[in-house]
Design a protein around this motif. Structure first.
Motif, PDB file in Angstrom:
ATOM      1  N   TRP A  29      80.119   6.098  -8.610  1.00  0.00           N
ATOM      2  CA  TRP A  29      79.408   7.301  -8.162  1.00  0.00           C
ATOM      3  C   TRP A  29      78.158   7.474  -9.006  1.00  0.00           C
ATOM      4  CZ3 TRP A  29      82.341  12.338  -6.645  1.00  0.00           C
ATOM      5  CH2 TRP A  29      83.210  12.071  -5.582  1.00  0.00           C
ATOM      6  N   ARG A  31      74.903  10.697 -10.123  1.00  0.00           N
ATOM      7  CA  ARG A  31      74.540  12.122 -10.145  1.00  0.00           C
ATOM      8  C   ARG A  31      73.472  12.397  -9.111  1.00  0.00           C
ATOM      9  NH1 ARG A  31      71.707  15.029 -15.177  1.00  0.00           N
ATOM     10  NH2 ARG A  31      69.850  14.718 -13.925  1.00  0.00           N
ATOM     11  N   ASP A  39      76.420  19.810 -12.685  1.00  0.00           N
ATOM     12  CA  ASP A  39      76.052  18.526 -12.085  1.00  0.00           C
ATOM     13  C   ASP A  39      76.739  18.381 -10.742  1.00  0.00           C
ATOM     14  OD1 ASP A  39      74.519  17.683 -14.221  1.00  0.00           O
ATOM     15  OD2 ASP A  39      76.054  16.372 -15.060  1.00  0.00           O
ATOM     16  N   VAL A  41      77.871  15.372  -8.498  1.00  0.00           N
ATOM     17  CA  VAL A  41      78.069  13.926  -8.478  1.00  0.00           C
ATOM     18  C   VAL A  41      78.613  13.550  -7.113  1.00  0.00           C
ATOM     19  CG1 VAL A  41      78.333  13.616 -10.968  1.00  0.00           C
ATOM     20  CG2 VAL A  41      80.339  14.171  -9.584  1.00  0.00           C
ATOM     21  N   LEU A  66      82.895   7.841 -15.474  1.00  0.00           N
ATOM     22  CA  LEU A  66      82.739   9.271 -15.264  1.00  0.00           C
ATOM     23  C   LEU A  66      84.089   9.920 -15.564  1.00  0.00           C
ATOM     24  CD1 LEU A  66      81.042  11.699 -14.278  1.00  0.00           C
ATOM     25  CD2 LEU A  66      81.893  11.201 -11.969  1.00  0.00           C
ATOM     26  N   ASN A 143      71.425  10.393 -14.893  1.00  0.00           N
ATOM     27  CA  ASN A 143      71.166  10.157 -13.471  1.00  0.00           C
ATOM     28  C   ASN A 143      70.488   8.816 -13.223  1.00  0.00           C
ATOM     29  OD1 ASN A 143      68.602  10.687 -14.399  1.00  0.00           O
ATOM     30  ND2 ASN A 143      68.072  12.090 -12.747  1.00  0.00           N
ATOM     31  N   THR A 149      84.370   5.291 -11.151  1.00  0.00           N
ATOM     32  CA  THR A 149      85.108   6.462 -10.693  1.00  0.00           C
ATOM     33  C   THR A 149      86.325   5.950  -9.939  1.00  0.00           C
ATOM     34  OG1 THR A 149      82.976   7.564 -10.432  1.00  0.00           O
ATOM     35  CG2 THR A 149      84.844   8.664  -9.483  1.00  0.00           C
TER      36      THR A 149
END
Length: 160
Positions: A29, A31, A39, A41, A66, A143, A149
């Protein structure tokens, strides 16, 4: 019989070559935004989409994980949410870069988060915002990169 044997050998060699060229992938993933300490995401960020079903990034890649600490943080007043952009009730942060193939299980990924960030931290999951594909939490993650993830109901993780 010799023709059958030669064909069988050829198919086995072809299958072996295909297996060697098909690299295992994991889901990542990125941002989307950072506004007032929150944030967003998502699977799709910075013109790159994830693949939650089979992964999108080769597991030989080094990326941060993350991580999330779902501490019950209340949703900020006025924050818009929906199924694809839920509130994760917590804080997010990143680990140092790790090779995806080193994430051999969910337990290992969670341990890396808690070792680097403290008790209560674990790898973020696709559905942490109570829906899927994107969610929001307190944080200020980078970012300029994608992050490893996890997804709990598909084989899109490096350990699957």
């Amino acid at each position: 019989m010799a023709l059958f044997h030669s064909s069988l050998i050829g198919l086995l060699v072809l299958a072996s070559l295909l297996a060697m060229t098909t690299a295992k992938k994991g889901m990542t993933w990125g941002r989307v935004s950072h506004i007032s300490g929150v944030d967003r995401v998502s699977c799709t960020a910075n013109a790159v989409a994830c693949n939650a079903y089979v992964g999108d990034t080769e597991c030989a890649t080094f990326l941060p994980i993350l991580c999330i600490n779902k501490d019950g943080s209340p949703k900020p007043a006025g924050l818009a949410t929906d199924f694809y952009n839920g509130w994760a009730s917590g804080n997010i942060a990143l680990t140092i870069h790790v090779k995806g193939s080193d994430l051999t299980s969910l337990s290992v990924a969670n341990m890396l988060c808690s070792t680097q960030l403290g008790s209560g931290w674990r790898i973020a999951e696709h559905h942490d915002g109570s829906g899927g594909w994107g969610w929001q939490a307190y944080g200020n993650v980078r970012n300029d990169t994608r992050y490893w993830t996890h997804i709990n109901d598909q084989p899109g993780n490096c350990w699957n």
